[in-house]
Design a protein around this motif. Sequence first.
Motif, PDB file in Angstrom:
ATOM      1  N   LEU A  38      30.469  36.317  37.655  1.00  0.00           N
ATOM      2  CA  LEU A  38      29.736  37.377  38.447  1.00  0.00           C
ATOM      3  C   LEU A  38      29.383  36.788  39.966  1.00  0.00           C
ATOM      4  CD1 LEU A  38      27.380  39.122  36.089  1.00  0.00           C
ATOM      5  CD2 LEU A  38      29.436  40.186  37.300  1.00  0.00           C
ATOM      6  N   GLN A  39      28.821  35.506  39.935  1.00  0.00           N
ATOM      7  CA  GLN A  39      28.643  34.979  41.288  1.00  0.00           C
ATOM      8  C   GLN A  39      29.875  34.706  42.020  1.00  0.00           C
ATOM      9  OE1 GLN A  39      26.545  31.342  39.707  1.00  0.00           O
ATOM     10  NE2 GLN A  39      24.657  32.312  39.689  1.00  0.00           N
ATOM     11  N   ASN A  40      30.889  34.273  41.452  1.00  0.00           N
ATOM     12  CA  ASN A  40      31.985  34.287  42.186  1.00  0.00           C
ATOM     13  C   ASN A  40      32.399  35.502  42.859  1.00  0.00           C
ATOM     14  OD1 ASN A  40      32.399  31.437  41.657  1.00  0.00           O
ATOM     15  ND2 ASN A  40      33.493  31.671  39.893  1.00  0.00           N
ATOM     16  N   LYS A  41      32.467  36.553  42.004  1.00  0.00           N
ATOM     17  CA  LYS A  41      33.025  37.799  42.582  1.00  0.00           C
ATOM     18  C   LYS A  41      32.008  38.163  43.450  1.00  0.00           C
ATOM     19  CE  LYS A  41      35.308  41.674  41.466  1.00  0.00           C
ATOM     20  NZ  LYS A  41      36.720  41.739  42.199  1.00  0.00           N
ATOM     21  N   LEU A  42      30.490  37.958  43.681  1.00  0.00           N
ATOM     22  CA  LEU A  42      29.758  38.636  44.439  1.00  0.00           C
ATOM     23  C   LEU A  42      30.104  38.080  46.135  1.00  0.00           C
ATOM     24  CD1 LEU A  42      27.342  40.190  45.196  1.00  0.00           C
ATOM     25  CD2 LEU A  42      25.891  38.245  44.654  1.00  0.00           C
ATOM     26  N   GLY A  43      30.285  36.485  45.794  1.00  0.00           N
ATOM     27  CA  GLY A  43      30.749  35.697  47.011  1.00  0.00           C
ATOM     28  C   GLY A  43      31.949  36.271  47.603  1.00  0.00           C
ATOM     29  N   GLU A  44      32.993  36.634  46.876  1.00  0.00           N
ATOM     30  CA  GLU A  44      34.258  37.022  47.616  1.00  0.00           C
ATOM     31  C   GLU A  44      34.009  38.338  48.042  1.00  0.00           C
ATOM     32  OE1 GLU A  44      36.833  37.469  44.144  1.00  0.00           O
ATOM     33  OE2 GLU A  44      36.925  35.152  43.920  1.00  0.00           O
ATOM     34  N   LEU A  45      33.125  39.369  47.554  1.00  0.00           N
ATOM     35  CA  LEU A  45      32.864  40.725  47.962  1.00  0.00           C
ATOM     36  C   LEU A  45      32.178  40.613  49.275  1.00  0.00           C
ATOM     37  CD1 LEU A  45      32.100  42.579  44.512  1.00  0.00           C
ATOM     38  CD2 LEU A  45      34.028  43.152  46.055  1.00  0.00           C
ATOM     39  N   LYS A  46      30.974  39.871  49.258  1.00  0.00           N
ATOM     40  CA  LYS A  46      30.491  39.604  50.378  1.00  0.00           C
ATOM     41  C   LYS A  46      31.234  39.127  51.541  1.00  0.00           C
ATOM     42  CE  LYS A  46      25.579  39.146  48.803  1.00  0.00           C
ATOM     43  NZ  LYS A  46      24.405  38.152  48.946  1.00  0.00           N
ATOM     44  N   LYS A  47      32.274  38.243  51.502  1.00  0.00           N
ATOM     45  CA  LYS A  47      32.850  37.871  52.336  1.00  0.00           C
ATOM     46  C   LYS A  47      33.860  38.771  52.748  1.00  0.00           C
ATOM     47  CE  LYS A  47      36.321  34.226  53.560  1.00  0.00           C
ATOM     48  NZ  LYS A  47      37.319  33.333  52.899  1.00  0.00           N
ATOM     49  N   SER A  48      34.584  39.620  51.880  1.00  0.00           N
ATOM     50  CA  SER A  48      35.500  40.660  52.396  1.00  0.00           C
ATOM     51  C   SER A  48      34.701  41.596  53.140  1.00  0.00           C
ATOM     52  CB  SER A  48      36.094  41.044  51.362  1.00  0.00           C
ATOM     53  OG  SER A  48      35.328  41.669  50.317  1.00  0.00           O
ATOM     54  N   TYR A  49      33.406  41.924  52.737  1.00  0.00           N
ATOM     55  CA  TYR A  49      32.712  42.909  53.509  1.00  0.00           C
ATOM     56  C   TYR A  49      32.368  42.461  54.756  1.00  0.00           C
ATOM     57  CZ  TYR A  49      28.787  46.228  54.636  1.00  0.00           C
ATOM     58  OH  TYR A  49      28.177  46.856  55.418  1.00  0.00           O
ATOM     59  N   SER A  50      32.163  41.141  55.117  1.00  0.00           N
ATOM     60  CA  SER A  50      31.596  40.954  56.509  1.00  0.00           C
ATOM     61  C   SER A  50      32.907  40.764  57.258  1.00  0.00           C
ATOM     62  CB  SER A  50      31.035  39.392  56.535  1.00  0.00           C
ATOM     63  OG  SER A  50      31.819  38.566  55.819  1.00  0.00           O
ATOM     64  N   GLU A  51      34.005  40.462  56.730  1.00  0.00           N
ATOM     65  CA  GLU A  51      35.353  40.469  57.354  1.00  0.00           C
ATOM     66  C   GLU A  51      35.756  41.831  57.926  1.00  0.00           C
ATOM     67  OE1 GLU A  51      38.171  38.624  54.989  1.00  0.00           O
ATOM     68  OE2 GLU A  51      37.335  36.762  55.497  1.00  0.00           O
ATOM     69  N   LEU A  52      35.331  42.866  56.836  1.00  0.00           N
ATOM     70  CA  LEU A  52      35.824  44.219  57.236  1.00  0.00           C
ATOM     71  C   LEU A  52      34.671  44.860  58.199  1.00  0.00           C
ATOM     72  CD1 LEU A  52      37.721  46.221  56.200  1.00  0.00           C
ATOM     73  CD2 LEU A  52      35.991  47.100  54.510  1.00  0.00           C
ATOM     74  N   THR A  53      33.745  44.502  58.314  1.00  0.00           N
ATOM     75  CA  THR A  53      32.475  45.003  59.012  1.00  0.00           C
ATOM     76  C   THR A  53      32.746  44.540  60.564  1.00  0.00           C
ATOM     77  OG1 THR A  53      30.972  43.210  58.588  1.00  0.00           O
ATOM     78  CG2 THR A  53      30.732  45.471  57.754  1.00  0.00           C
ATOM     79  N   MET A  54      33.246  43.318  60.596  1.00  0.00           N
ATOM     80  CA  MET A  54      33.706  42.431  61.965  1.00  0.00           C
ATOM     81  C   MET A  54      34.932  43.136  62.582  1.00  0.00           C
ATOM     82  SD  MET A  54      32.772  40.177  64.121  1.00  0.00           S
ATOM     83  CE  MET A  54      31.809  39.331  63.269  1.00  0.00           C
ATOM     84  N   ALA A  55      35.928  43.455  61.475  1.00  0.00           N
ATOM     85  CA  ALA A  55      37.197  44.015  61.997  1.00  0.00           C
ATOM     86  C   ALA A  55      36.850  45.576  62.646  1.00  0.00           C
ATOM     87  CB  ALA A  55      38.294  44.313  60.798  1.00  0.00           C
ATOM     88  N   HIS A  56      35.946  46.214  61.943  1.00  0.00           N
ATOM     89  CA  HIS A  56      35.486  47.417  62.271  1.00  0.00           C
ATOM     90  C   HIS A  56      34.804  47.400  63.678  1.00  0.00           C
ATOM     91  CE1 HIS A  56      34.700  51.853  61.935  1.00  0.00           C
ATOM     92  NE2 HIS A  56      33.443  51.505  61.745  1.00  0.00           N
TER      93      HIS A  56
END
Length: 60
Positions: free
Chosen positions: A14-32
């Motif tokens: 779960l901790q690994n999944k949370l890290g991955e999701l947060k990273k992809s969310y920040s990348e997506l917000t930056m792209a947006h």
Amino acid sequence: MKKSDLSNLSVAELQNKLGELKKSYSELTMAHTISPIANPLQLRSLRREVARVATELSKR
């Protein structure tokens, strides 16, 4: 992921999944921010997914 899927994962997973999701969310917000993405609803679904995983971690 569904709640039932998250309940089957270990705390480390779960901790690994949370890290991955947060990273992809920040990348997506930056792209947006730079240029609008095709489907802005991806932001909402990803944010909610982060919240689901964080909630499951705090339960444990």
